[in-house]
Design a protein around this motif. Structure first.
Motif, PDB file in Angstrom:
ATOM      1  N   ALA A  89      -9.659  -2.682   1.843  1.00  8.94           N
ATOM      2  CA  ALA A  89      -8.447  -2.713   1.026  1.00  8.94           C
ATOM      3  C   ALA A  89      -7.211  -2.413   1.869  1.00  8.94           C
ATOM      4  O   ALA A  89      -6.160  -3.056   1.712  1.00  8.94           O
ATOM      5  N   ALA A  90      -7.302  -1.438   2.775  1.00 14.27           N
ATOM      6  CA  ALA A  90      -6.177  -1.142   3.660  1.00 14.27           C
ATOM      7  C   ALA A  90      -5.927  -2.299   4.632  1.00 14.27           C
ATOM      8  O   ALA A  90      -4.769  -2.611   4.953  1.00 14.27           O
ATOM      9  N   PHE A  91      -6.993  -2.926   5.095  1.00 18.45           N
ATOM     10  CA  PHE A  91      -6.909  -4.091   5.973  1.00 18.45           C
ATOM     11  C   PHE A  91      -6.082  -5.185   5.285  1.00 18.45           C
ATOM     12  O   PHE A  91      -5.207  -5.820   5.898  1.00 18.45           O
ATOM     13  N   ARG A  92      -6.324  -5.420   3.984  1.00 20.83           N
ATOM     14  CA  ARG A  92      -5.558  -6.436   3.247  1.00 20.83           C
ATOM     15  C   ARG A  92      -4.058  -6.166   3.322  1.00 20.83           C
ATOM     16  O   ARG A  92      -3.262  -7.070   3.572  1.00 20.83           O
ATOM     17  N   VAL A  93      -3.698  -4.909   3.083  1.00 18.83           N
ATOM     18  CA  VAL A  93      -2.281  -4.565   3.050  1.00 18.83           C
ATOM     19  C   VAL A  93      -1.663  -4.675   4.441  1.00 18.83           C
ATOM     20  O   VAL A  93      -0.520  -5.131   4.588  1.00 18.83           O
ATOM     21  N   ARG A  94      -2.406  -4.296   5.471  1.00 18.46           N
ATOM     22  CA  ARG A  94      -1.877  -4.433   6.836  1.00 18.46           C
ATOM     23  C   ARG A  94      -1.581  -5.892   7.158  1.00 18.46           C
ATOM     24  O   ARG A  94      -0.571  -6.206   7.808  1.00 18.46           O
ATOM     25  N   ILE A  95      -2.450  -6.799   6.722  1.00 20.20           N
ATOM     26  CA  ILE A  95      -2.198  -8.225   6.951  1.00 20.20           C
ATOM     27  C   ILE A  95      -0.876  -8.633   6.307  1.00 20.20           C
ATOM     28  O   ILE A  95      -0.041  -9.301   6.929  1.00 20.20           O
ATOM     29  N   ALA A  96      -0.686  -8.239   5.054  1.00 22.41           N
ATOM     30  CA  ALA A  96       0.536  -8.610   4.340  1.00 22.41           C
ATOM     31  C   ALA A  96       1.773  -8.031   5.015  1.00 22.41           C
ATOM     32  O   ALA A  96       2.789  -8.724   5.186  1.00 22.41           O
ATOM     33  N   LEU A  97       1.712  -6.766   5.403  1.00 22.64           N
ATOM     34  CA  LEU A  97       2.842  -6.135   6.077  1.00 22.64           C
ATOM     35  C   LEU A  97       3.169  -6.848   7.384  1.00 22.64           C
ATOM     36  O   LEU A  97       4.344  -7.103   7.701  1.00 22.64           O
ATOM     37  N   ASN A  98       2.145  -7.172   8.145  1.00 23.75           N
ATOM     38  CA  ASN A  98       2.358  -7.850   9.424  1.00 23.75           C
ATOM     39  C   ASN A  98       2.922  -9.258   9.223  1.00 23.75           C
ATOM     40  O   ASN A  98       3.830  -9.688   9.945  1.00 23.75           O
ATOM     41  N   TYR A  99       2.359  -9.980   8.253  1.00 25.37           N
ATOM     42  CA  TYR A  99       2.818 -11.353   8.021  1.00 25.37           C
ATOM     43  C   TYR A  99       4.283 -11.374   7.607  1.00 25.37           C
ATOM     44  O   TYR A  99       5.049 -12.251   8.022  1.00 25.37           O
ATOM     45  N   LYS A 100       4.682 -10.394   6.818  1.00 23.78           N
ATOM     46  CA  LYS A 100       6.074 -10.310   6.387  1.00 23.78           C
ATOM     47  C   LYS A 100       6.964  -9.619   7.420  1.00 23.78           C
ATOM     48  O   LYS A 100       8.164  -9.421   7.174  1.00 23.78           O
ATOM     49  N   GLN A 101       6.360  -9.232   8.554  1.00 28.13           N
ATOM     50  CA  GLN A 101       7.088  -8.620   9.672  1.00 28.13           C
ATOM     51  C   GLN A 101       7.852  -7.376   9.226  1.00 28.13           C
ATOM     52  O   GLN A 101       9.016  -7.170   9.579  1.00 28.13           O
ATOM     53  N   LEU A 102       7.150  -6.543   8.461  1.00 24.89           N
ATOM     54  CA  LEU A 102       7.738  -5.307   7.962  1.00 24.89           C
ATOM     55  C   LEU A 102       7.302  -4.136   8.837  1.00 24.89           C
ATOM     56  O   LEU A 102       6.116  -3.999   9.158  1.00 24.89           O
TER      57      LEU A 102
END
Length: 215
Positions: free
Chosen positions: A12-25
């Motif tokens: 679940a944390a892995f999912r959020v890290r992907i989203a954060l990285n993709y959005k360059q946050l």
């Protein structure tokens, strides 16, 4: 700055890290070790953030959020570009359906607290616990493979040629499947998408081995 409380191996944390990285946050990663000290998620401090004692937890100033899909939807609404959901209603519904197939029907049956309950008090040994996980992953991946093949909607990613919420869920689940030696030969579309995603920076930087708390 955004703060993400998570565990390096948590799907679940892995999912959020992907989203954060993709959005360059930019975000601060705050490790919560799910095994050390009896499970740091059970501490009084963490229970104040999430009474369910699960990771991840995202803090955005005064806002505290739990549940990975809700967090990613929040990021999508707050930081809409680049998008993780298609623009059309049918596309958004399809992507959400793929994500929920993983997050609701596969992942909960092989997450840490379920496996620990199988170990104690049910006294099921590790080989049989792994077999339990492989069974439910195989059942879910068989259906998911068929859905990804429908109407040729999968491209480089689960839906077309840009990452979506579905990919944020799929990649951690494949990682988990590989970790317990789940046979993947029957899922060529899933395997192709996983291999492509893991060559992309947003996914590679989110991988468990790339985290500061990795063991």
């Amino acid at each position: 700055m955004l703060k993400l409380h998570g565990y390096f191996r948590s799907s679940a944390a892995f999912r959020v890290r992907i989203a954060l990285n993709y959005k360059q946050l930019n975000y601060q990663s705050l490790p919560v070790h799910l095994l050390r000290d009896g499970g740091q998620q059970h501490s009084a401090d963490f229970r104040q953030r999430n009474p369910a004692r699960l990771v991840p937890v995202l803090e955005d100033g005064p806002v505290t959020l739990t549940q990975s899909l809700a967090i990613i939807e929040y990021l999508e609404e707050t930081y809409p570009t680049p998008a993780l959901l298609p623009r059309d209603p049918a596309g958004r519904a399809r992507v959400r359906a793929l994500a929920l197939d993983i997050a609701c029907d596969i992942h909960p049956l092989n997450n840490l607290r379920v496996l620990r309950y199988l170990k104690s008090p049910l006294e099921i040994d590790e080989p049989r616990r792994d077999e339990w996980s492989r069974h439910w992953i195989a059942l879910g991946f068989t259906a998911l493979e068929a859905m990804l093949g429908e109407r040729g909607s999968a491209g480089d990613y689960c839906y077309g040629d840009a990452p979506t919420l579905a990919d944020c869920c799929l990649i951690p689940q494949v990682f988990n499947a590989q970790r317990i030696n789940c046979p993947m030969e029957a899922y060529p579309i899933i395997g192709r998408i996983y291999a492509y995603c893991m060559r992309q920076e947003a996914f590679a930087r989110a991988a468990p081995a790339a985290q500061g708390d990795a063991e």
